[in-house]
Structure formats: C-alpha cells, structure tokens
Design an enzyme around this catalytic site. Structure first.
Site, PDB file in Angstrom:
ATOM      1  N   LEU A 103       0.913  -1.183   0.012  1.00 26.07           N
ATOM      2  CA  LEU A 103      -0.116   0.062   0.064  1.00 26.07           C
ATOM      3  C   LEU A 103       0.690   1.351  -0.046  1.00 26.07           C
ATOM      4  O   LEU A 103       1.901   1.204   0.541  1.00 26.07           O
ATOM      5  CB  LEU A 103      -0.923   0.095   1.340  1.00 26.07           C
ATOM      6  N   ASP A 104       0.424   2.312  -0.611  1.00 27.52           N
ATOM      7  CA  ASP A 104       0.939   3.747  -0.658  1.00 27.52           C
ATOM      8  C   ASP A 104       1.209   4.190   0.736  1.00 27.52           C
ATOM      9  O   ASP A 104       0.451   3.795   1.734  1.00 27.52           O
ATOM     10  CB  ASP A 104       0.337   4.569  -1.251  1.00 27.52           C
ATOM     11  N   ILE A 105       2.145   5.224   0.944  1.00 29.76           N
ATOM     12  CA  ILE A 105       2.555   5.459   2.444  1.00 29.76           C
ATOM     13  C   ILE A 105       1.260   6.158   3.081  1.00 29.76           C
ATOM     14  O   ILE A 105       1.289   6.073   4.191  1.00 29.76           O
ATOM     15  CB  ILE A 105       3.695   6.474   2.447  1.00 29.76           C
ATOM     16  N   HIS A 186      -0.423   2.742  -7.917  1.00 25.06           N
ATOM     17  CA  HIS A 186      -1.108   3.862  -7.655  1.00 25.06           C
ATOM     18  C   HIS A 186      -2.644   3.728  -8.160  1.00 25.06           C
ATOM     19  O   HIS A 186      -3.180   4.569  -8.627  1.00 25.06           O
ATOM     20  CB  HIS A 186      -0.797   5.168  -7.853  1.00 25.06           C
TER      21      HIS A 186
END
Length: 232
Positions: A103-105, A186
């Site tokens: 997962l993205d930050i 993303h």
C-alpha cells in the site's frame, strides 16, 4: 517441508541470527539425526531430527499475518526516512518476511505479511485474480457514469492498455467501494484521476476472503487463521 539449510532451519526454529547459529555449530552444540553437525549448508529434510544443546528443535513453520497499516508507514523492507510495516512486527527475523500486496504511504488498511514466498506470490499475481476491496473518499462528487467506466476499464496516463474491469459501488456523493483484480502502481488514485477527480483517503478492507479484523487498531497485527491462509 521442502529441504532447508541447517543454519536457516535453526534460525527459524530459535530466533537466533545466522551468525549466532554458526557459532553454535562450530561449538559442536548441534546434532542432526544424533550425529554432530558443523556444516551450516547441510539440507534438512522431512524426518530429520535436529537437536540444539540436547533439545530437539520443532520444525519451523511459515508465519502468516494480517496487519492494519497506519498512514505514514511504508510497505518496504527498509526505508531511510519512514517507519516500515516490518518495523511494527515484534517478531524474530521480521526482516525476512514478505509483504504480500503493498500500500502507498498515505493508504491505510489490510496488509498481508508472510515468510512463505509461494503463498505471497499467489496473493499478488494477477493470474490468481485475487480481489482487493478499497474504501475511497474523493475531493469532488463521483460522476454518474463512473460505475460503467470502471466496469469497462479505464485508460491510465502513460499506459498502453486500459485497466481490467473493476467494480465500483457508490456509498455517497464522494465515497465509494472499489474492487480490483489487479495491482498497478497507484491504481485506484490514477483511475479516479482519469475521471477528473482526486482521492483524499484510501483504505483497503480485504484481500480475497481475508477481511481486516475490526478488532485491530492501526499498527496492530495478528496471525491468520487456517481458513484465511487456505482461502488464497
């Protein structure tokens, strides 16, 4: 169990580092099938008996975890500026584990972590078509045709092929639940950007039949059940 190097076997069984294991081997603390063994590269097979200082070691088993990833934590084995999901694990040899589905930050929610590489590949491989469910909040109202466009596939900037069909369910003017069967970079954010909108928050609720435990707080984790493991 597939064959495993003796030093790796002992490290997994005891929590010792490989360096510490090699010291024990050279000190004649280890026996395999009753005989002293110093070779760290010896392969241990099913049925072999491994003793350390006279105590038989249980066969190391793979670990399977679900973790509630908080915002600001990165899905990486190491990062010079941010905490990583592996740094949240109070377990021996956490650095050897695989993050299955990153997962993205700034994205929160379910992350699966294991030291079973084949199982991790099943989670992430598009060939297995494991559905991933996200709760999305957007800056602007979601257009009425978004469900059809998600279902048909959306052409993302700089990519030659549109996304695979995805399911979008509207929850309010600016909230939706999205089901993806692939994991491009993303992807959810870029799909909404292609509609002229911006994602302000993103939360993963489930991967396949594995649903984020509602009793976990951000940063907490637990072992997967046998049913959850076998569902992949």
């Amino acid at each position: 169990m597939t064959a495993m190097r003796l030093d790796k076997y002992l490290a997994k069984a005891t929590g010792f580092s490989r360096k510490e294991v090699k010291r024990l081997l050279h000190a004649d603390e280890v026996r395999v099938n009753g005989d002293p063994e110093r070779n760290p590269a010896r392969h241990i097979q099913d049925g072999d008996s491994v003793e350390l200082d006279g105590l038989e070691m249980d066969k190391p088993e793979p670990r399977y975890l679900m973790l509630y990833k908080p915002e600001g934590v990165v899905c990486a084995n190491d990062d010079p500026t941010h905490p990583t999901v592996l740094s949240l694990l109070e377990l021996p040899r956490a650095e050897e584990m695989h993050i299955a589905g990153r997962l993205d930050i700034d994205t929160t929610g379910l992350v699966l972590i294991t030291d079973d590489g084949k199982w991790a590949h099943k989670v992430t491989s598009p060939r297995h078509k494991t559905g991933k469910v996200y709760l999305v909040t957007t800056a602007d109202p979601i257009p009425a045709d978004a469900m059809d466009r998600f279902a048909k596939g959306i052409k993302l900037n700089s990519e030659p092929f549109p996304t695979k069909p995805a399911e979008l369910t509207l929850l309010s003017d600016t909230e939706a639940r999205v089901v993806l069967h692939e994991g491009r970079y993303h992807q959810v954010k870029r799909m909404f950007a292609a509609l002229g909108n911006r994602v302000t928050s993103l939360h993963r609720e489930s991967i396949g039949d594995i649903v984020l435990d509602e009793e976990l707080f951000p940063g907490e984790y637990r072992a997967l059940t046998d049913d959850e493991i076998n569902s992949i």
